[in-house]
Design a protein around this motif. Structure first.
Motif, PDB file in Angstrom:
ATOM      1  N   PRO A 183       2.009   4.082  -7.411  1.00 46.60           N
ATOM      2  CA  PRO A 183       2.040   5.018  -6.294  1.00 46.60           C
ATOM      3  C   PRO A 183       2.289   6.438  -6.779  1.00 46.60           C
ATOM      4  CG  PRO A 183       4.057   3.718  -6.384  1.00 46.60           C
ATOM      5  CD  PRO A 183       3.122   3.133  -7.379  1.00 46.60           C
ATOM      6  N   SER A 184       1.701   7.368  -6.063  1.00 46.38           N
ATOM      7  CA  SER A 184       1.876   8.778  -6.405  1.00 46.38           C
ATOM      8  C   SER A 184       3.240   9.254  -5.947  1.00 46.38           C
ATOM      9  CB  SER A 184       0.782   9.606  -5.733  1.00 46.38           C
ATOM     10  OG  SER A 184       0.916   9.536  -4.315  1.00 46.38           O
ATOM     11  N   PRO A 185       3.720  10.401  -6.467  1.00 45.15           N
ATOM     12  CA  PRO A 185       5.012  10.928  -6.005  1.00 45.15           C
ATOM     13  C   PRO A 185       5.044  11.159  -4.493  1.00 45.15           C
ATOM     14  CG  PRO A 185       4.312  12.035  -8.006  1.00 45.15           C
ATOM     15  CD  PRO A 185       3.179  11.171  -7.580  1.00 45.15           C
ATOM     16  N   GLN A 186       3.913  11.552  -3.899  1.00 42.70           N
ATOM     17  CA  GLN A 186       3.882  11.752  -2.457  1.00 42.70           C
ATOM     18  C   GLN A 186       4.069  10.430  -1.722  1.00 42.70           C
ATOM     19  OE1 GLN A 186       1.674  12.935  -4.606  1.00 42.70           O
ATOM     20  NE2 GLN A 186       2.151  15.138  -4.545  1.00 42.70           N
ATOM     21  N   GLN A 187       3.427   9.358  -2.244  1.00 41.25           N
ATOM     22  CA  GLN A 187       3.595   8.053  -1.614  1.00 41.25           C
ATOM     23  C   GLN A 187       5.022   7.546  -1.741  1.00 41.25           C
ATOM     24  OE1 GLN A 187       0.502   5.959  -3.761  1.00 41.25           O
ATOM     25  NE2 GLN A 187      -0.900   6.063  -2.018  1.00 41.25           N
ATOM     26  N   LEU A 188       5.630   7.766  -2.913  1.00 35.44           N
ATOM     27  CA  LEU A 188       7.026   7.360  -3.086  1.00 35.44           C
ATOM     28  C   LEU A 188       7.929   8.113  -2.121  1.00 35.44           C
ATOM     29  CD1 LEU A 188       7.278   7.184  -6.999  1.00 35.44           C
ATOM     30  CD2 LEU A 188       7.073   5.292  -5.395  1.00 35.44           C
ATOM     31  N   GLN A 189       7.685   9.388  -1.975  1.00 33.30           N
ATOM     32  CA  GLN A 189       8.484  10.190  -1.053  1.00 33.30           C
ATOM     33  C   GLN A 189       8.315   9.696   0.376  1.00 33.30           C
ATOM     34  OE1 GLN A 189       7.510  14.327  -1.112  1.00 33.30           O
ATOM     35  NE2 GLN A 189       9.248  14.932   0.167  1.00 33.30           N
ATOM     36  N   GLN A 190       7.092   9.331   0.773  1.00 37.04           N
ATOM     37  CA  GLN A 190       6.846   8.815   2.114  1.00 37.04           C
ATOM     38  C   GLN A 190       7.546   7.474   2.321  1.00 37.04           C
ATOM     39  OE1 GLN A 190       2.611   8.706   2.572  1.00 37.04           O
ATOM     40  NE2 GLN A 190       2.390  10.935   2.774  1.00 37.04           N
ATOM     41  N   GLU A 191       7.529   6.605   1.298  1.00 35.95           N
ATOM     42  CA  GLU A 191       8.207   5.315   1.409  1.00 35.95           C
ATOM     43  C   GLU A 191       9.705   5.501   1.602  1.00 35.95           C
ATOM     44  OE1 GLU A 191       7.379   2.874  -1.897  1.00 35.95           O
ATOM     45  OE2 GLU A 191       5.225   2.708  -1.502  1.00 35.95           O
ATOM     46  N   ILE A 192      10.306   6.395   0.829  1.00 40.01           N
ATOM     47  CA  ILE A 192      11.739   6.634   0.945  1.00 40.01           C
ATOM     48  C   ILE A 192      12.074   7.220   2.313  1.00 40.01           C
ATOM     49  CG2 ILE A 192      13.670   7.968   0.021  1.00 40.01           C
ATOM     50  CD1 ILE A 192      12.335   7.783  -2.731  1.00 40.01           C
ATOM     51  N   ALA A 193      11.259   8.191   2.762  1.00 41.41           N
ATOM     52  CA  ALA A 193      11.520   8.818   4.057  1.00 41.41           C
ATOM     53  C   ALA A 193      11.381   7.817   5.195  1.00 41.41           C
ATOM     54  CB  ALA A 193      10.573   9.998   4.251  1.00 41.41           C
ATOM     55  N   ALA A 194      10.352   6.957   5.130  1.00 38.39           N
ATOM     56  CA  ALA A 194      10.156   5.964   6.183  1.00 38.39           C
ATOM     57  C   ALA A 194      11.293   4.949   6.206  1.00 38.39           C
ATOM     58  CB  ALA A 194       8.812   5.264   5.981  1.00 38.39           C
ATOM     59  N   ALA A 195      11.701   4.470   5.022  1.00 37.70           N
ATOM     60  CA  ALA A 195      12.799   3.505   4.953  1.00 37.70           C
ATOM     61  C   ALA A 195      14.102   4.121   5.440  1.00 37.70           C
ATOM     62  CB  ALA A 195      12.944   2.987   3.522  1.00 37.70           C
ATOM     63  N   LYS A 196      14.321   5.380   5.114  1.00 33.09           N
ATOM     64  CA  LYS A 196      15.553   6.040   5.554  1.00 33.09           C
ATOM     65  C   LYS A 196      15.550   6.243   7.071  1.00 33.09           C
ATOM     66  CE  LYS A 196      17.307   8.928   2.741  1.00 33.09           C
ATOM     67  NZ  LYS A 196      17.602  10.115   1.898  1.00 33.09           N
ATOM     68  N   ALA A 197      14.377   6.598   7.633  1.00 32.81           N
ATOM     69  CA  ALA A 197      14.296   6.804   9.076  1.00 32.81           C
ATOM     70  C   ALA A 197      14.545   5.513   9.838  1.00 32.81           C
ATOM     71  CB  ALA A 197      12.931   7.376   9.430  1.00 32.81           C
ATOM     72  N   LEU A 198      14.101   4.378   9.288  1.00 33.59           N
ATOM     73  CA  LEU A 198      14.261   3.101   9.971  1.00 33.59           C
ATOM     74  C   LEU A 198      15.630   2.481   9.715  1.00 33.59           C
ATOM     75  CD1 LEU A 198      12.904   0.833  11.640  1.00 33.59           C
ATOM     76  CD2 LEU A 198      12.126  -0.153   9.473  1.00 33.59           C
ATOM     77  N   ARG A 199      16.072   2.480   8.474  1.00 32.70           N
ATOM     78  CA  ARG A 199      17.277   1.729   8.110  1.00 32.70           C
ATOM     79  C   ARG A 199      18.543   2.569   8.086  1.00 32.70           C
ATOM     80  NH1 ARG A 199      15.640  -0.553   2.576  1.00 32.70           N
ATOM     81  NH2 ARG A 199      17.873  -1.043   2.565  1.00 32.70           N
ATOM     82  N   GLN A 200      18.423   3.872   8.218  1.00 36.37           N
ATOM     83  CA  GLN A 200      19.617   4.709   8.255  1.00 36.37           C
ATOM     84  C   GLN A 200      19.657   5.542   9.541  1.00 36.37           C
ATOM     85  OE1 GLN A 200      19.961   6.400   3.934  1.00 36.37           O
ATOM     86  NE2 GLN A 200      21.915   5.559   4.615  1.00 36.37           N
ATOM     87  N   SER A 201      19.066   5.009  10.574  1.00 38.70           N
ATOM     88  CA  SER A 201      19.077   5.686  11.867  1.00 38.70           C
ATOM     89  C   SER A 201      20.416   5.463  12.559  1.00 38.70           C
ATOM     90  CB  SER A 201      17.930   5.162  12.738  1.00 38.70           C
ATOM     91  OG  SER A 201      18.006   5.692  14.041  1.00 38.70           O
ATOM     92  N   THR A 202      20.808   6.435  13.380  1.00 45.33           N
ATOM     93  CA  THR A 202      22.028   6.300  14.187  1.00 45.33           C
ATOM     94  C   THR A 202      21.733   5.724  15.565  1.00 45.33           C
ATOM     95  OG1 THR A 202      21.765   8.603  14.903  1.00 45.33           O
ATOM     96  CG2 THR A 202      23.178   8.197  12.987  1.00 45.33           C
ATOM     97  N   ASP A 203      20.459   5.477  15.877  1.00 45.55           N
ATOM     98  CA  ASP A 203      20.052   4.894  17.147  1.00 45.55           C
ATOM     99  C   ASP A 203      20.215   3.373  17.065  1.00 45.55           C
ATOM    100  OD1 ASP A 203      18.765   3.939  19.411  1.00 45.55           O
ATOM    101  OD2 ASP A 203      17.202   5.480  19.339  1.00 45.55           O
ATOM    102  N   GLN A 204      20.963   2.794  17.988  1.00 39.44           N
ATOM    103  CA  GLN A 204      21.224   1.364  17.940  1.00 39.44           C
ATOM    104  C   GLN A 204      19.942   0.549  18.091  1.00 39.44           C
ATOM    105  OE1 GLN A 204      24.217   0.355  20.828  1.00 39.44           O
ATOM    106  NE2 GLN A 204      25.860   1.398  19.723  1.00 39.44           N
TER     107      GLN A 204
END
Length: 557
Positions: A185-206
């Motif tokens: 994966p390219s650096p942009q794809q890695l960045q997107q994967e991290i951002a997506a995982a953080k948005a889903l798994r580190q959300s404050t919305d129950q």
């Protein structure tokens, strides 16, 4: 003149050396594993090379300072585990770890980020592997960066949209094609994967948190490994993949750990990791246990929950704690080693693992051993021609030194993980050659004493007194040089310096416990005193001529 101190009882000294050698071989054959040969390095037995690619949260290139710091930490972990003969080098933006043997598991474990956070447990459930969840868009995760849903099981029915209807035409059977490896994966794809995982798994919305727990697939690589935000909640799997946790924000950082060790808890009968905190961490841990009595506190290492014990009672002092989990002797020590030497400044993914061949090393080993054998035979022939029967004593001492070196290398391989490579073998050959040099110094000092008119019997102890000073001075210089080289050098040069230092110390032991006692014994033998046996007839004749000349000069005076 009586023999010098330390050689008055030659048989006792020889007995001490024989007992030491017997003890070493007893430890080899009756303790430890069944391997009775030295551990070989990468260049002799081959090994595993693992290439690690750094992943930064912003998808950019890692800095050289971060790579250098990561290299230093991994090298400390290597030394802490006793994985001798390993190499950690920087190649561009990657770290390359090479370990002896065919098992690359240790190399991969050395590259764990080891970011430890203590987080309170808010919820826990079993992973829902195999269930297709409907992802819901969130403000932080766009459709292009949303995490992939878990794959369906093999028994799931195939819909008509997925498989075309059968036709009556017959097509020739085609051989299955081997799928080409997926591109990195390219650096942009890695960045997107991290951002997506953080948005889903580190959300404050129950609602999003429940969705993340329902869609969590613990069998897939975690893009958040080493990139999670400690100031946000986290949905994480257990280290064995059997549970999914919803964790609160971090209450204690692993940087507060002072020391860690893997030990066997005799009361529980399982392996645990004992953790000792720094002064500031001790206060925080004490307050944390008092606050969460009756609740679970999770130790999250690289977004994996290694242990989530329930706090039964508060800890007023909180200077230390114990991490329990599904550990064995190896994994507990690996975790303790990672925590003790700190977390890496970067997270890494294994981009390549390959086996390193030892063909070139074995060929070089054969050539080196043949050259060493030729050199040893040449030294022995020279000693026999120049010192007659005394050359056999030199050969016996060399054999005694070689046996002790072999046993010591085997034991060091067991105790500290020392591996013998080509550079180390070169150090051994040079060290044994220096042992032969000690004999030459000793024999020449005996000659000096006989030139002064002394007999062979009286010349040996006096020559030993002179020779040991010279030999000790030379060995001290060699030992200092090997120690400095070991401290300042890197890679295989360390193996050369280590074996050179070991053989230097053994040379001194052989000199005092084998060579000197043997010479004291033969000096008392009429057979060895014969000039035709010891080869010192010309020296004795020269001494007699000097005495006769001196008498003539005295008479003429």
């Amino acid at each position: 003149m009586p023999p010098s101190q330390g050689t008055a009882h030659p048989l006792r000294l020889l007995g001490v050396y024989a007992a030491l050698v017997a003890l070493m071989f007893g430890l080899i054959f009756f303790t430890g594993d069944k391997h009775h040969t030295p551990k070989l390095g990468i260049d002799l037995q081959g090994g595993t090379r693992v290439t690690l690619t750094a992943r930064t949260p912003d998808g950019g290139k890692p800095s050289q300072d971060s790579l250098k710091k990561a290299q230093d930490i991994i090298e400390k972990r290597v030394n802490g585990l006793g994985v001798a003969g390993s190499e950690v080098v920087i190649e561009g933006d990657n770290l390359v770890i090479t370990v002896p043997g065919e098992d690359g598991g240790q190399a991969k474990s050395l590259a764990t980020t080891a970011k430890l956070y203590v987080r309170p447990v808010l919820n826990v459930t079993a992973p829902q592997v195999g269930k297709q969840a409907q992802p819901q868009p969130t403000p932080a995760a766009t459709p292009s960066t949303a995490p992939a849903a878990p794959s369906t099981t093999a028994s799931a029915p195939t819909t008509s949209a997925e498989a075309p209807a059968p036709q009556n035409r017959v097509f020739p059977e085609q051989a299955p094609t081997t799928p080409s490896p997926a591109p990195a994966p390219s650096p942009q794809q890695l960045q997107q994967e991290i951002a997506a995982a953080k948005a889903l798994r580190q959300s404050t919305d129950q609602t999003v948190q429940l969705q993340a727990m329902a869609t969590m697939d613990c069998s897939k690589p975690d893009p958040l490994q080493g990139n999670d935000d400690p100031n946000l909640p986290l949905v994480a799997c257990s280290s064995d993949g059997t549970e999914v946790y919803l964790l609160d924000k971090s209450k204690l950082d692993g940087q507060e750990i002072k020391n860690a060790s893997g030990t066997l808890d005799s009361r529980q009968g399982r392996w645990v990791v004992d953790v000792e905190f720094k002064s500031s961490g001790s206060d925080t841990w004490g307050k944390l246990t008092n606050e969460y009595v009756g609740k679970q506190l999770a130790f999250a290492l690289d977004t994996k929950v290694v242990s989530a014990p329930r706090v039964e009672s508060g800890n007023q002092f909180g200077g230390s704690t114990q991490i329990s989990g599904n550990f064995n002797a190896t994994t507990s020590k690996e975790l303790a080693n990672s925590l003790k030497y700190g977390s890496l400044p970067l997270s890494f993914t294994t981009s390549e693992a390959e086996t390193v061949s030892a063909t070139l090393g074995m060929s070089s080993l054969r050539a080196g051993l043949i050259a060493g054998a030729i050199g040893l035979v040449a030294v022995l022939l020279y000693c026999l021609l120049y010192y007659r029967m005394l050359g056999f004593l030199a050969g016996f001492s060399l054999l005694a030194a070689g046996v002790a070196v072999y046993a010591l290398i085997v034991l060091l391989g067991r105790w500290i993980g020392f591996t013998l490579d080509l550079a180390g073998i070169a150090g051994l050959i040079i060290g044994i050659g220096m042992t032969a040099d000690s004999f030459v110094v000793f024999f020449e000092r005996i000659k000096d004493q006989m030139r002064e008119g002394r007999s062979f019997r009286s010349a040996v102890p006096r020559g030993w007194q002179r020779a040991q000073r010279t030999n000790l001075s030379g060995k001290t210089v060699s030992l200092i040089a090997s120690a400095v080289l070991y401290v300042l050098a890197a890679g295989q040069v360390k193996g050369f310096a280590f074996t050179l230092g070991v053989t230097t110390v053994l040379d001194v032991i052989v000199l005092y416990l084998v060579t000197a006692p043997l010479m004291m014994l033969v000096s008392r033998s009429p057979f060895w005193a014969k000039p035709s046996v010891n080869g010192l007839g010309a020296i004795a004749d020269l001494a007699q001529e000097r005495k006769a000349t001196a008498r003539v000069l005295v008479k003429e005076a």
